[in-house]
Design an enzyme around this catalytic site. Structure first.
Site, short mmCIF file in Angstrom:
data_model
loop_
_atom_site.label_atom_id
_atom_site.label_comp_id
_atom_site.label_asym_id
_atom_site.label_seq_id
_atom_site.Cartn_x
_atom_site.Cartn_y
_atom_site.Cartn_z
N HIS A 1 31.95 36.40 42.62
CA HIS A 1 31.51 37.77 42.40
C HIS A 1 31.07 38.34 43.74
CE1 HIS A 1 31.77 37.19 38.15
NE2 HIS A 1 31.02 36.12 38.23
N ARG B 1 35.28 40.41 45.93
CA ARG B 1 36.19 41.55 45.84
C ARG B 1 35.65 42.75 46.60
NH1 ARG B 1 33.34 41.13 41.18
NH2 ARG B 1 32.39 43.00 40.34
N ASP C 1 35.54 30.85 37.05
CA ASP C 1 35.49 32.06 36.21
C ASP C 1 35.79 33.33 36.98
OD1 ASP C 1 33.17 32.64 37.64
OD2 ASP C 1 32.06 33.25 35.87
N GLY D 1 38.67 35.81 38.82
CA GLY D 1 40.05 36.12 39.12
C GLY D 1 41.06 35.64 38.10
N VAL D 2 40.60 35.20 36.94
CA VAL D 2 41.51 34.72 35.90
C VAL D 2 41.97 35.91 35.06
CG1 VAL D 2 41.79 33.16 33.95
CG2 VAL D 2 40.34 32.50 35.87
N ARG D 3 43.21 36.29 35.23
CA ARG D 3 43.75 37.43 34.50
C ARG D 3 44.88 37.04 33.57
NH1 ARG D 3 39.53 38.64 35.68
NH2 ARG D 3 38.86 40.18 37.19
N ARG E 1 36.05 38.70 32.50
CA ARG E 1 36.12 40.04 31.93
C ARG E 1 37.20 40.32 30.88
NH1 ARG E 1 36.78 43.22 37.02
NH2 ARG E 1 36.13 41.39 38.13
#
Length: 107
Positions: A3, A6, A34, A36-38, A58
């Protein structure tokens, strides 16, 4: 998690940092990724680089905002299907078969 990475131009990506984190903890604690997992391919890469588990962050919230519980279920199902497809395309029949040899790094 990365976090804030970015917001810092040129900061190291979470996946780039992951192998060093895995090595530093030496199996003493689980490594959960947890950031950047898209999609399923992101989860696959994280597991191949040594993460013990991958969290969605998210994306589930987007499903919740759009369609409530049904939206969360759909997001989860889509991620699992994408992960399953990525495993198959990589020739892996189980999570235990996912390792760094599944990735090819291009310079």
């Amino acid at each position: 998690s990365n976090h804030g990475g970015r917001q810092v131009d040129g900061e190291i990506a979470t996946l780039e940092a992951l192998p060093a984190v895995v090595e530093a903890v030496g199996g003493r604690v689980p490594v959960l990724l947890d950031s950047g997992v898209r999609g399923g391919a992101d989860a696959f890469k994280a597991l191949a680089l040594g993460a013990t588990a991958v969290l969605l962050g998210r994306p589930y919230v987007y499903g919740l905002a759009v369609a409530g519980e049904r939206g969360v279920r759909e997001v989860m199902q889509n991620h699992m299907a994408d992960f399953d497809l990525t495993m198959g395309l990589a020739g892996c029949r189980s999570i235990a078969e996912i390792g760094p040899e599944c990735l090819v790094r291009r310079e």
